[in-house]
Enzyme design. Structure first.
Site, PDB file in Angstrom:
ATOM      1  N   ASP A  10       0.885  -1.356  -0.018  1.00  0.00           N
ATOM      2  CA  ASP A  10      -0.057   0.154  -0.137  1.00  0.00           C
ATOM      3  C   ASP A  10       1.026   0.998   0.195  1.00  0.00           C
ATOM      4  O   ASP A  10       2.129   1.475   0.178  1.00  0.00           O
ATOM      5  CB  ASP A  10      -0.787  -0.084   1.400  1.00  0.00           C
ATOM      6  CG  ASP A  10      -1.527   1.471   1.597  1.00  0.00           C
ATOM      7  OD1 ASP A  10      -2.147   1.915   0.510  1.00  0.00           O
ATOM      8  OD2 ASP A  10      -1.816   1.705   2.778  1.00  0.00           O
ATOM      9  N   ASP A  12      -0.163   4.980   0.752  1.00  0.00           N
ATOM     10  CA  ASP A  12       0.002   5.937   1.750  1.00  0.00           C
ATOM     11  C   ASP A  12      -0.677   5.501   3.323  1.00  0.00           C
ATOM     12  O   ASP A  12      -1.384   4.203   3.600  1.00  0.00           O
ATOM     13  CB  ASP A  12      -2.175   6.631   1.464  1.00  0.00           C
ATOM     14  CG  ASP A  12      -1.854   7.457   0.590  1.00  0.00           C
ATOM     15  OD1 ASP A  12      -0.799   8.556   0.337  1.00  0.00           O
ATOM     16  OD2 ASP A  12      -2.496   7.307  -0.148  1.00  0.00           O
TER      17      ASP A  12
END
Ligand code: XBP
Ligand code: MG
Length: 253
Positions: A10, A12
């Site tokens: 991922d 963010d």
């Protein structure tokens, strides 16, 4: 062949600390540019983060402010487009930082021939720009962004598409690295192992089903706290390729 074939990261909150001083600031400047009175303080933004995807977050917030559907359909995409431009300026200005220990782990994985992938809700425009700037030497085998899927986490689509593009026809062999409850739910629904590296916004999320939870990636001279180690890996606070490999081996697939 190593049981660890790929790691899907991922972006963010995981690879980069982007929410508090990045996205949040960009949303607020977009509201300002449109002469709208809304401003998201740090605590409010923590709540809003449970709605993944910038445009959905704006739309949900405007609905809560009583803005009608037709106006939202006009405003949310326009505000989000402006927010994306502002975020790119923040990226260029060096406002977003890579989390400590990320470069070390990516380097180690690449050295062992493990494929590196991205699985994010964020828009491709800023994601590519940010990764090029912040991690210029990393070669991503697969990059799946919000532009490539219709659903947003906790829906598993982003990770299912990443697995498909990696040529992994089933979950074994891949680990997802996430920071949030929505991300864990998405990884679980895609059937993959999931390591969570929490941050200030996500430490109190429901992380049920995570295979390992740590407070950071850790560096040899600065290990991170281990929050939950359900498979008894003996993690010492430093995420390594060996540890991720052990998780893939230990987890019933
Ligand atoms: C991250 C987000 C956001 C960003 C997404 O989700 O939903 O905070 O605003 O970028 P995740 P866009 O880390 O779970 O992928 O504004 O470009 O949608
Ligand atoms: Mg995240």
């Amino acid at each position: 062949m190593s049981p660890l074939r790929a790691v899907i990261f991922d972006v963010d909150g995981t690879l980069v600390d982007s929410e508090r001083h990045g996205h949040r600031v960009a949303f607020n400047r977009a509201f300002e540019a449109f002469d709208l009175p809304y401003r998201w303080d740090e605590d409010t933004y923590g709540e809003l983060l449970h709605t993944t995807g910038g445009q959905r977050r704006i739309d949900g917030y405007l609905a809560g402010q009583g803005v009608d559907e037709a106006e939202r359909a006009r405003l949310a995409p326009a505000l989000h487009a402006r927010k994306t431009e502002i975020l790119e300026e923040l990226v260029d200005g060096g406002r977003i930082e890579v989390r400590p220990g990320v470069a070390r782990l990516l380097d180690e994985l690449a050295g062992e021939g493990v494929a590196l992938a991205v699985g994010t809700t964020g828009s491709r425009r800023w994601v590519e720009r940010l990764l090029r700037r912040m991690l210029p030497d990393v070669s991503w085998t697969v990059m799946v962004t919000g532009d490539d899927v219709t659903e947003r986490k906790p829906h598993p689509e982003v990770f299912s598409v990443a697995l498909e593009r990696l040529g992994l026809d089933g979950p074994p062999g891949a680990v997802v690295v996430e920071d949030s409850g929505e991300g864990v739910a998405a990884a679980r629904a895609a059937g993959t192992c999931c390591v969570v590296v929490v941050n200030g916004y996500t430490a109190d999320h429901d992380l049920a089903g995570a295979d390992l939870v740590v407070a950071g990636f850790g560096e040899p001279d600065a290990p991170a706290g281990v929050v939950d180690d359900p498979h008894a890996t003996g993690c010492d606070g430093i995420l390594t390729a060996g540890l991720l490999r052990m998780l893939v081996e230990r987890r019933p697939q």
